[in-house]
Design a protein around this motif. Structure first.
Motif, short mmCIF file in Angstrom:
data_model
loop_
_atom_site.label_atom_id
_atom_site.label_comp_id
_atom_site.label_asym_id
_atom_site.label_seq_id
_atom_site.Cartn_x
_atom_site.Cartn_y
_atom_site.Cartn_z
N ASP A 155 39.65 53.27 4.91
CA ASP A 155 38.33 53.31 4.27
C ASP A 155 37.94 54.77 4.03
O ASP A 155 38.60 55.46 3.29
N LEU A 156 36.90 55.26 4.68
CA LEU A 156 36.46 56.64 4.49
C LEU A 156 36.85 57.52 5.67
O LEU A 156 36.19 58.52 5.96
N ASN A 157 37.91 57.15 6.36
CA ASN A 157 38.41 57.92 7.50
C ASN A 157 39.80 58.43 7.17
O ASN A 157 40.70 57.64 6.87
N ASP A 158 39.99 59.74 7.21
CA ASP A 158 41.30 60.33 6.97
C ASP A 158 41.88 60.86 8.27
O ASP A 158 41.16 61.44 9.08
N LYS A 159 43.17 60.65 8.44
CA LYS A 159 43.88 61.16 9.61
C LYS A 159 44.77 62.31 9.17
O LYS A 159 45.56 62.17 8.22
N LEU A 160 44.64 63.45 9.83
CA LEU A 160 45.39 64.65 9.49
C LEU A 160 46.12 65.14 10.73
O LEU A 160 45.81 64.74 11.85
N TYR A 161 47.10 66.03 10.51
CA TYR A 161 47.93 66.49 11.62
C TYR A 161 48.24 67.97 11.43
O TYR A 161 48.53 68.43 10.32
N SER A 162 48.20 68.72 12.55
CA SER A 162 48.58 70.13 12.50
C SER A 162 49.03 70.59 13.88
O SER A 162 48.30 70.45 14.86
N ASN A 163 50.22 71.13 13.93
CA ASN A 163 50.72 71.80 15.13
C ASN A 163 50.61 70.95 16.39
O ASN A 163 50.19 71.42 17.44
N GLY A 164 50.95 69.67 16.26
CA GLY A 164 50.93 68.78 17.42
C GLY A 164 49.60 68.12 17.69
O GLY A 164 49.47 67.36 18.65
N ASN A 165 48.60 68.38 16.86
CA ASN A 165 47.26 67.84 17.07
C ASN A 165 46.83 66.97 15.88
O ASN A 165 47.08 67.32 14.73
N TYR A 166 46.15 65.87 16.19
CA TYR A 166 45.62 64.99 15.15
C TYR A 166 44.14 65.32 14.92
O TYR A 166 43.39 65.55 15.86
N TYR A 167 43.74 65.31 13.65
CA TYR A 167 42.36 65.51 13.25
C TYR A 167 41.89 64.21 12.61
O TYR A 167 42.60 63.64 11.78
N TYR A 168 40.68 63.77 12.96
CA TYR A 168 40.12 62.56 12.38
C TYR A 168 38.88 62.94 11.58
O TYR A 168 37.89 63.42 12.12
N LEU A 169 38.97 62.74 10.27
CA LEU A 169 37.90 63.11 9.35
C LEU A 169 37.15 61.86 8.91
O LEU A 169 37.75 60.92 8.39
N TYR A 170 35.83 61.84 9.15
CA TYR A 170 34.99 60.74 8.72
C TYR A 170 34.06 61.22 7.62
O TYR A 170 33.31 62.18 7.81
N ILE A 171 34.12 60.58 6.47
CA ILE A 171 33.27 60.92 5.34
C ILE A 171 32.02 60.04 5.38
O ILE A 171 32.12 58.82 5.31
N ASP A 172 30.85 60.65 5.49
CA ASP A 172 29.60 59.90 5.57
C ASP A 172 28.96 59.84 4.18
O ASP A 172 28.00 60.55 3.88
N ALA A 173 29.51 58.97 3.34
CA ALA A 173 29.06 58.87 1.95
C ALA A 173 27.63 58.37 1.84
O ALA A 173 26.89 58.77 0.92
N ILE A 174 27.19 57.52 2.75
CA ILE A 174 25.83 56.99 2.69
C ILE A 174 24.82 58.11 2.97
O ILE A 174 23.80 58.23 2.28
N SER A 175 25.09 58.94 3.99
CA SER A 175 24.19 60.07 4.27
C SER A 175 24.16 61.04 3.10
O SER A 175 23.11 61.60 2.76
N TYR A 176 25.32 61.25 2.47
CA TYR A 176 25.36 62.11 1.28
C TYR A 176 24.46 61.52 0.19
O TYR A 176 23.64 62.23 -0.41
N TYR A 177 24.63 60.24 -0.07
CA TYR A 177 23.89 59.60 -1.17
C TYR A 177 22.38 59.66 -0.91
O TYR A 177 21.60 59.86 -1.83
N ASN A 178 21.99 59.49 0.34
CA ASN A 178 20.57 59.48 0.69
C ASN A 178 20.03 60.87 1.04
O ASN A 178 18.83 61.03 1.28
N GLY A 179 20.89 61.88 1.09
CA GLY A 179 20.46 63.24 1.41
C GLY A 179 19.93 63.38 2.83
O GLY A 179 19.01 64.15 3.09
N THR A 180 20.53 62.65 3.77
CA THR A 180 20.08 62.66 5.15
C THR A 180 20.43 63.97 5.85
O THR A 180 21.56 64.43 5.77
N GLU A 181 19.46 64.54 6.53
CA GLU A 181 19.68 65.77 7.29
C GLU A 181 20.27 65.45 8.67
O GLU A 181 19.99 64.40 9.25
N VAL A 182 21.06 66.36 9.18
CA VAL A 182 21.66 66.19 10.50
C VAL A 182 20.64 66.58 11.57
O VAL A 182 20.01 67.63 11.47
#
Length: 202
Positions: free
Chosen positions: A63-90
């Motif tokens: 879905d909107l989760n990407d799995k990446l890898y570098s130097n023995g470590n996994y990175y998990y990227l979550y895209i918050d498209a709904i917050s983007y669309y609504n302009g939600t502040e963190v």
């Protein structure tokens, strides 16, 4: 000779500059990378695109989760498209009880708000980096900590959204019952220095 001239011409036309970053300092990494307007991209998802830095490998997407890898470590990227669309502040409060905690504010000259929090657990460092309506989580040893922050900052700062595609996804109820996301790394109580990834199926 012609090749050398062609390369020099490309650099002159593109106006490319080399920026050296003090990668020994977390604040400097964040300040330098996030302050740049970068429109590079080499990875396209549904409604978004971003740049995967050299040394980082894209693995897969759920879905909107990407799995990446570098130097023995996994990175998990979550895209918050709904917050983007609504302009939600963190909404984030800095935490003095962890290894590193910093709120990133648009008032400080950054394009978006977010935060970087690093928690030390035994000999590993759990990173949560939120910026530009996206979040990266990873667990790394000390030797890879600054590289992980640098890679994450590049990825998050280059995310570009396609509002029309996201609008279509919302109209098609794409997000209905799709709240599954890489939620957090949690320590497995039965084993030392072992983290496992939890996936929410709400």
């Amino acid at each position: 000779m012609k090749r050398i001239l062609a390369v020099l011409l490309i650099f002159l036309v593109c106006g490319c500059t080399v920026v050296r970053i003090d990668t020994d300092n977390i604040d400097t990494i964040v300040d330098v990378v996030l302050s740049k307007d970068n429109t590079l991209y080499n990875r396209i998802g549904r409604g978004y695109k971003y740049y995967v830095p050299r040394g980082v490998t894209y693995i897969d997407t759920d879905d909107l989760n990407d799995k990446l890898y570098s130097n023995g470590n996994y990175y998990y990227l979550y895209i918050d498209a709904i917050s983007y669309y609504n302009g939600t502040e963190v909404d984030y409060e800095e935490n003095s009880n962890v290894y590193y905690s910093r709120k990133i504010s648009s008032d400080e000259g950054f394009n978006w708000s977010g935060y970087l929090e690093i928690e030390k657990v035994d000999d590993l460092y759990y990173i949560q980096f939120v910026y530009n309506y996206a979040k990266i989580e990873t667990v790394v040893p000390k030797r890879d900590l600054n590289d992980a922050i640098l890679n994450s900052a590049y990825i998050l700062s280059t995310i570009q959204f396609n509002r029309d595609v996201i609008q279509l996804m919302l109209d098609d109820e794409y997000f209905t019952n799709r709240e599954e996301k890489y939620e957090a790394f949690t320590k497995d109580e039965g084993k030392e220095d072992h983290f496992e990834l939890q996936v929410d199926d709400d």
